[in-house]
Design a protein around this motif. Structure first.
Motif, mmCIF file in Angstrom:
data_model
loop_
_atom_site.group_PDB
_atom_site.id
_atom_site.type_symbol
_atom_site.label_atom_id
_atom_site.label_comp_id
_atom_site.label_asym_id
_atom_site.label_seq_id
_atom_site.Cartn_x
_atom_site.Cartn_y
_atom_site.Cartn_z
ATOM 1 N N UNK A 1 0.803 -1.215 0.000
ATOM 2 C CA UNK A 1 0.000 0.000 0.000
ATOM 3 C C UNK A 1 0.843 1.275 0.000
ATOM 4 N N UNK A 2 1.727 1.412 0.987
ATOM 5 C CA UNK A 2 2.488 2.654 1.127
ATOM 6 C C UNK A 2 3.355 2.919 -0.095
ATOM 7 N N UNK A 3 3.958 1.873 -0.662
ATOM 8 C CA UNK A 3 4.797 2.043 -1.846
ATOM 9 C C UNK A 3 4.015 2.559 -3.039
ATOM 10 N N UNK A 4 2.789 2.037 -3.227
ATOM 11 C CA UNK A 4 1.959 2.473 -4.344
ATOM 12 C C UNK A 4 1.549 3.939 -4.177
ATOM 13 N N UNK A 5 1.256 4.336 -2.923
ATOM 14 C CA UNK A 5 0.884 5.726 -2.662
ATOM 15 C C UNK A 5 2.094 6.638 -2.886
ATOM 16 N N UNK A 6 3.252 6.225 -2.369
ATOM 17 C CA UNK A 6 4.462 7.040 -2.510
ATOM 18 C C UNK A 6 4.873 7.193 -3.968
ATOM 19 N N UNK A 7 4.638 6.149 -4.774
ATOM 20 C CA UNK A 7 5.001 6.201 -6.197
ATOM 21 C C UNK A 7 3.998 6.986 -7.026
ATOM 22 N N UNK B 1 6.818 7.217 6.061
ATOM 23 C CA UNK B 1 7.636 7.874 5.055
ATOM 24 C C UNK B 1 7.401 9.379 5.154
ATOM 25 N N UNK B 2 8.484 10.136 5.113
ATOM 26 C CA UNK B 2 8.379 11.587 5.298
ATOM 27 C C UNK B 2 7.536 12.242 4.210
ATOM 28 N N UNK B 3 7.518 11.646 3.004
ATOM 29 C CA UNK B 3 6.791 12.281 1.908
ATOM 30 C C UNK B 3 5.296 11.992 1.930
ATOM 31 N N UNK B 4 4.838 11.124 2.823
ATOM 32 C CA UNK B 4 3.419 10.789 2.907
ATOM 33 C C UNK B 4 2.773 11.530 4.074
ATOM 34 N N UNK B 5 1.490 11.825 3.922
ATOM 35 C CA UNK B 5 0.705 12.397 5.016
ATOM 36 C C UNK B 5 -0.271 11.344 5.513
ATOM 37 N N UNK B 6 -0.577 11.353 6.811
ATOM 38 C CA UNK B 6 -1.385 10.309 7.435
ATOM 39 C C UNK B 6 -2.524 10.925 8.249
ATOM 40 N N UNK B 7 -3.682 10.266 8.200
ATOM 41 C CA UNK B 7 -4.828 10.663 9.006
ATOM 42 C C UNK B 7 -5.412 9.422 9.661
ATOM 43 N N UNK B 8 -5.485 9.428 10.987
ATOM 44 C CA UNK B 8 -6.021 8.283 11.715
ATOM 45 C C UNK B 8 -7.532 8.197 11.526
ATOM 46 N N UNK B 9 -8.032 7.000 11.190
ATOM 47 C CA UNK B 9 -9.460 6.808 10.988
ATOM 48 C C UNK B 9 -10.106 6.029 12.139
ATOM 49 N N UNK B 10 -9.572 4.834 12.423
ATOM 50 C CA UNK B 10 -10.123 4.020 13.511
ATOM 51 C C UNK B 10 -9.090 2.968 13.899
ATOM 52 N N UNK B 11 -9.375 2.221 14.949
ATOM 53 C CA UNK B 11 -8.500 1.140 15.405
ATOM 54 C C UNK B 11 -9.126 -0.208 15.073
ATOM 55 N N UNK C 1 0.207 10.717 -0.916
ATOM 56 C CA UNK C 1 1.553 11.091 -1.318
ATOM 57 C C UNK C 1 1.629 12.555 -1.678
ATOM 58 N N UNK C 2 2.825 13.044 -1.986
ATOM 59 C CA UNK C 2 3.004 14.470 -2.298
ATOM 60 C C UNK C 2 2.243 14.912 -3.537
ATOM 61 N N UNK C 3 2.131 14.044 -4.553
ATOM 62 C CA UNK C 3 1.410 14.426 -5.770
ATOM 63 C C UNK C 3 -0.083 14.521 -5.510
ATOM 64 N N UNK C 4 -0.623 13.559 -4.736
ATOM 65 C CA UNK C 4 -2.053 13.554 -4.446
ATOM 66 C C UNK C 4 -2.455 14.727 -3.566
ATOM 67 N N UNK C 5 -1.500 15.247 -2.802
ATOM 68 C CA UNK C 5 -1.811 16.387 -1.936
ATOM 69 C C UNK C 5 -2.241 17.604 -2.749
ATOM 70 N N UNK D 1 0.523 -4.380 21.013
ATOM 71 C CA UNK D 1 0.175 -3.211 20.198
ATOM 72 C C UNK D 1 1.181 -3.079 19.079
ATOM 73 N N UNK D 2 0.744 -2.460 17.992
ATOM 74 C CA UNK D 2 1.667 -2.189 16.900
ATOM 75 C C UNK D 2 2.878 -1.430 17.416
ATOM 76 N N UNK D 3 4.078 -1.931 17.124
ATOM 77 C CA UNK D 3 5.298 -1.252 17.549
ATOM 78 C C UNK D 3 5.790 -0.271 16.509
ATOM 79 N N UNK D 4 5.048 -0.137 15.388
ATOM 80 C CA UNK D 4 5.413 0.888 14.409
ATOM 81 C C UNK D 4 5.216 2.267 15.033
ATOM 82 N N UNK D 5 6.099 3.180 14.682
ATOM 83 C CA UNK D 5 6.014 4.532 15.248
ATOM 84 C C UNK D 5 4.854 5.269 14.603
ATOM 85 N N UNK D 6 3.809 5.455 15.363
ATOM 86 C CA UNK D 6 2.623 6.113 14.846
ATOM 87 C C UNK D 6 2.694 7.607 15.102
ATOM 88 N N UNK D 7 2.132 8.427 14.219
ATOM 89 C CA UNK D 7 2.129 9.862 14.451
ATOM 90 C C UNK D 7 1.155 10.221 15.534
#
Length: 343
Positions: A144-150, A164-174, A281-285, A332-338
Motif C-alpha cells: 500500500x504505502x509504496x503504491x501511494x508514494x510512487x 515515510x516523510x513524503x506521505x501524510x497520514x490521518x487516523x481513521x479508527x482502530x 503522497x506528495x502528488x495527491x496532496x 500493540x503495533x510497535x510501528x512509530x505512529x504519528x
C-alpha cells in the motif's frame, strides 16, 4: 541501450508489465497480478528488451534476477508513471464538470470491519462530486504505502508499518485482533484456567510476512517462527489448519469461534490493536479531489466518537508483550505512529 526517440502507448504497456514483474519478484506472481498468460508476459518482456536493446532480467529455472540495466529502466519507468499521474491530477483541477478518476487502495480485511465507514465516505463524497469515478483495489498491506508514494494511488487506507516523510497520514479508527488457534491445534483443548501465557508464547506463530514490523519477536525466533500468510485470508487458512497460532481480527474471528472452528487464546489478556489510517503522497496532496475524499473519511469516522479508538498499552516487554497499568497483557503495533488528533 538503444536510443528511443519516441514513446508510444505500447511502450507504456510493456513498461507496466516489466514493473509488475520486478515488484512481484517472479513471473508466476506477475501473471496473476496482470491476468496475463505466461507466454504473453514473456513476449511483452522480450519486446521491451528488443525495443531498449538490452536484457533487463534473468528468468528461468535459476529464478528471477534483475540486472543493472533493469534497475535503471525500472526506476525510470516509476518516475515516468508518477509524472503522468501528477499531470492527470493537476489537469483534473481545471474543470470540475469533467469526469475524473480517483484511485483508492485498501488493505485486505478492512472493508468488512464494522468500524470501517468507507461506504459512508464514498456516499458522502459522491453527493459532492457525482462526476468522479472510483478505481478501488484491495491489496496486501505492505504494497500500500509504496503504491501511494510512487503516485500510483491517490489514497491508501490501511495499517501503517513504516512512516515515510513524503506521505501524510490521518487516523481513521482502530482494528483489534486476538491470538487464536484452530480446533486441530494442541492448545485448543486446554481448559481456559490451565492455559498460561507461557503456553501461548512457546507455540509456533503464523506471521503476516512484511507486516511483521509490529509483531512480537516470536516471528523471528527459530523455535516459534511458524508459517507466513501474505494476506489475512492466507494467514487464517494456516491458523485453521492447526499448524500455528496467530492474530485474527475480531470481526473475522467471531463467527469462526461461534462455530467451533477457532478459539481465542486468553482474550482477557492477549490482544493486538492497530491504528488504521488514510495516507496520501506528495502528488495527491495537490489533487483537490483526493484531499476531499480523505476529509470525508475523517468526518464519517470522527462521527463515531471515541468508539473508533481502543485503549492504548503503556510499554513493551522484552518478549513483545505489552502490559497495561491494569496488569492486562496486550500487544500493540510497535510501528512509530504519528500523534493523531483525538487518539
Amino acid at each position: 541501450m538503444s536510443h528511443i526517440s519516441q514513446i508510444y502507448d505500447i511502450d507504456l504497456k510493456l513498461l507496466r508489465c516489466f514493473c509488475t514483474i520486478v515488484e512481484e519478484r517472479s513471473f508466476t506472481a506477475a501473471q496473476a497480478a496482470l491476468n496475463l498468460s505466461q507466454s504473453t508476459l514473456s513476449e511483452n518482456l522480450k519486446s521491451l528488451e528488443i525495443r531498449l536493446g538490452t536484457r533487463l532480467c534473468r528468468r528461468g529455472p535459476k529464478g528471477f534476477k534483475l540486472f543493472r540495466e533493469g534497475e535503471v529502466v525500472y526506476k525510470a519507468a516509476k518516475e515516468l508513471f508518477a509524472s503522468v499521474e501528477a499531470f492527470k491530477q493537476k489537469a483534473s483541477n481545471i474543470n470540475q464538470n469533467t469526469v475524473y478518476e480517483l484511485s483508492i487502495g485498501i488493505q485486505d480485511g478492512i472493508v468488512e470491519n464494522p468500524s470501517a465507514r468507507l461506504h459512508d465516505a464514498i456516499r458522502r463524497f459522491s453527493d459532492y462530486y457525482p462526476n468522479v469515478r472510483f478505481r478501488m483495489e484491495v491489496m496486501l498491506g505492505f504494497q500500500l504505502a509504496g503504491r501511494v508514494a510512487d503516485g500510483m494511488l491517490h489514497v491508501g487506507i490501511g495499517l501503517v508499518n513504516e512512516h515515510y516523510a513524503q506521505l501524510s497520514y490521518e487516523h481513521l479508527f482502530d482494528e483489534q485482533g486476538f491470538m487464536c488457534c484452530g480446533h486441530r491445534h494442541p492448545l485448543f483443548a486446554i481448559p481456559e484456567e490451565e492455559l498460561t501465557l507461557e503456553d501461548i508464547e512457546s507455540a509456533a506463530y503464523c506471521s503476516r510476512g512484511h507486516l511483521e514490523y509490529y509483531h512480537p519477536e516470536r516471528a523471528r525466533r527459530p523455535d516459534t517462527c511458524g508459517d507466513i500468510g501474505l494476506g489475512i485470508q492466507s494467514q487464517l487458512a494456516l491458523i485453521l489448519s492447526g499448524r500455528n497460532i496467530g492474530y485474527v481480527l475480531d470481526h473475522t474471528a467471531q463467527p469462526l469461534i461461534a462455530s467451533g472452528a477457532l478459539r481465542a487464546l486468553r482474550p482477557d489478556r492477549v490482544r493486538i490493536v492497530n491504528p488504521i489510517t488514510a495516507m496520501m503522497g506528495p502528488a495527491a496532496a495537490d489533487f483537490k479531489l483526493a484531499r476531499q475524499f480523505v476529509d470525508c473519511l475523517i468526518d464519517v469516522h470522527m462521527e463515531l466518537g471515541q468508539s473508533r479508538l481502543l485503549p492504548r498499552p503503556d510499554y513493551v516487554t522484552s518478549c513483545g508483550t505489552v502490559v497495561d497499568r491494569d496488569g492486562v497483557f496486550r500487544v500493540l503495533s510497535t510501528a512509530k505512529a504519528p500523534a493523531f488528533a483525538g487518539a
